[in-house]
Design a protein around this motif. Sequence first.
Motif, PDB file in Angstrom:
ATOM      1  N   GLY A  19       8.436  -0.281  -9.316  1.00  0.00           N
ATOM      2  CA  GLY A  19       9.800   0.232  -9.251  1.00  0.00           C
ATOM      3  C   GLY A  19      10.444  -0.041  -7.898  1.00  0.00           C
ATOM      4  O   GLY A  19      11.095   0.828  -7.319  1.00  0.00           O
ATOM      5  N   THR A  20      10.256  -1.251  -7.403  1.00  0.00           N
ATOM      6  CA  THR A  20      10.800  -1.616  -6.102  1.00  0.00           C
ATOM      7  C   THR A  20      11.338  -3.036  -6.163  1.00  0.00           C
ATOM      8  O   THR A  20      11.408  -3.635  -7.230  1.00  0.00           O
ATOM      9  CB  THR A  20       9.734  -1.464  -4.995  1.00  0.00           C
TER      10      THR A  20
ATOM     11  N   ARG B 261       6.612  -8.945 -11.971  1.00  0.00           N
ATOM     12  CA  ARG B 261       5.851  -7.860 -12.603  1.00  0.00           C
ATOM     13  C   ARG B 261       5.453  -6.804 -11.585  1.00  0.00           C
ATOM     14  O   ARG B 261       5.509  -5.608 -11.869  1.00  0.00           O
ATOM     15  CB  ARG B 261       4.607  -8.421 -13.292  1.00  0.00           C
ATOM     16  N   LEU B 262       5.034  -7.234 -10.415  1.00  0.00           N
ATOM     17  CA  LEU B 262       4.635  -6.302  -9.363  1.00  0.00           C
ATOM     18  C   LEU B 262       5.793  -5.368  -9.011  1.00  0.00           C
ATOM     19  O   LEU B 262       5.626  -4.143  -8.940  1.00  0.00           O
ATOM     20  CB  LEU B 262       4.175  -7.093  -8.142  1.00  0.00           C
ATOM     21  N   CYS B 263       6.964  -5.932  -8.835  1.00  0.00           N
ATOM     22  CA  CYS B 263       8.146  -5.121  -8.497  1.00  0.00           C
ATOM     23  C   CYS B 263       8.520  -4.192  -9.638  1.00  0.00           C
ATOM     24  O   CYS B 263       8.887  -3.036  -9.405  1.00  0.00           O
ATOM     25  CB  CYS B 263       9.321  -6.018  -8.131  1.00  0.00           C
TER      26      CYS B 263
ATOM     27  N   LYS C 138       0.830  -1.206   0.000  1.00  0.00           N
ATOM     28  CA  LYS C 138       0.000   0.000   0.000  1.00  0.00           C
ATOM     29  C   LYS C 138       0.865   1.255   0.000  1.00  0.00           C
ATOM     30  O   LYS C 138       0.606   2.194  -0.754  1.00  0.00           O
ATOM     31  CB  LYS C 138      -0.924   0.001   1.221  1.00  0.00           C
ATOM     32  N   PHE C 139       1.906   1.259   0.808  1.00  0.00           N
ATOM     33  CA  PHE C 139       2.796   2.416   0.895  1.00  0.00           C
ATOM     34  C   PHE C 139       3.424   2.730  -0.465  1.00  0.00           C
ATOM     35  O   PHE C 139       3.341   3.860  -0.952  1.00  0.00           O
ATOM     36  CB  PHE C 139       3.892   2.157   1.940  1.00  0.00           C
ATOM     37  N   ILE C 140       4.036   1.741  -1.100  1.00  0.00           N
ATOM     38  CA  ILE C 140       4.748   2.004  -2.355  1.00  0.00           C
ATOM     39  C   ILE C 140       3.767   2.305  -3.486  1.00  0.00           C
ATOM     40  O   ILE C 140       4.039   3.137  -4.356  1.00  0.00           O
ATOM     41  CB  ILE C 140       5.727   0.855  -2.718  1.00  0.00           C
ATOM     42  N   ARG C 141       2.594   1.663  -3.466  1.00  0.00           N
ATOM     43  CA  ARG C 141       1.582   1.962  -4.494  1.00  0.00           C
ATOM     44  C   ARG C 141       1.153   3.414  -4.410  1.00  0.00           C
ATOM     45  O   ARG C 141       1.088   4.127  -5.420  1.00  0.00           O
ATOM     46  CB  ARG C 141       0.367   1.031  -4.328  1.00  0.00           C
ATOM     47  N   GLN C 142       0.885   3.885  -3.192  1.00  0.00           N
ATOM     48  CA  GLN C 142       0.480   5.274  -3.004  1.00  0.00           C
ATOM     49  C   GLN C 142       1.617   6.231  -3.354  1.00  0.00           C
ATOM     50  O   GLN C 142       1.377   7.288  -3.938  1.00  0.00           O
ATOM     51  CB  GLN C 142       0.009   5.503  -1.571  1.00  0.00           C
ATOM     52  N   GLN C 143       2.863   5.861  -3.006  1.00  0.00           N
ATOM     53  CA  GLN C 143       4.010   6.695  -3.342  1.00  0.00           C
ATOM     54  C   GLN C 143       4.160   6.859  -4.857  1.00  0.00           C
ATOM     55  O   GLN C 143       4.614   7.888  -5.325  1.00  0.00           O
ATOM     56  CB  GLN C 143       5.306   6.099  -2.765  1.00  0.00           C
ATOM     57  N   ARG C 144       3.773   5.848  -5.592  1.00  0.00           N
ATOM     58  CA  ARG C 144       3.868   5.892  -7.053  1.00  0.00           C
ATOM     59  C   ARG C 144       2.644   6.551  -7.689  1.00  0.00           C
ATOM     60  O   ARG C 144       2.558   6.671  -8.902  1.00  0.00           O
ATOM     61  CB  ARG C 144       4.042   4.489  -7.634  1.00  0.00           C
ATOM     62  N   GLY C 145       1.678   6.954  -6.862  1.00  0.00           N
ATOM     63  CA  GLY C 145       0.490   7.632  -7.366  1.00  0.00           C
ATOM     64  C   GLY C 145      -0.483   6.712  -8.086  1.00  0.00           C
ATOM     65  O   GLY C 145      -1.251   7.167  -8.934  1.00  0.00           O
TER      66      GLY C 145
END
Length: 112
Positions: free
Chosen positions: A67-68, A61-63, A20-27
Amino acid sequence: MPPENKDNGEPASYFPERLKFIRQQRGLSQADLSLALGLNVHTVGNWEQGRSSPALSYFPRLCRILGTTSDFLLGTDGSPASELAMARRFFSLSSDKRHALSLMLDALGAKP
């Protein structure tokens, strides 16, 4: 800053919060990420709520989309405690899933 982890010794427990954190960070919305992965819109929400987890085949694919790294998503840091927890998790998988994970790691060029 990534969310604080509720450390129960299992790296997979970090996944919902970090996703959730990285998804939100990526907009990205849950719908955006689901569409990029070719999944039902509710699937990412279920992952973020800890109700289900992605199949191992989705991690590359998720990563890439986010971009993580899987290390970030799983909360591993290479420490002996992290490696031990990952080994325990690996050996708790069925033999079919262990084999699939080993094949995936081989395909990614990971060396033991």
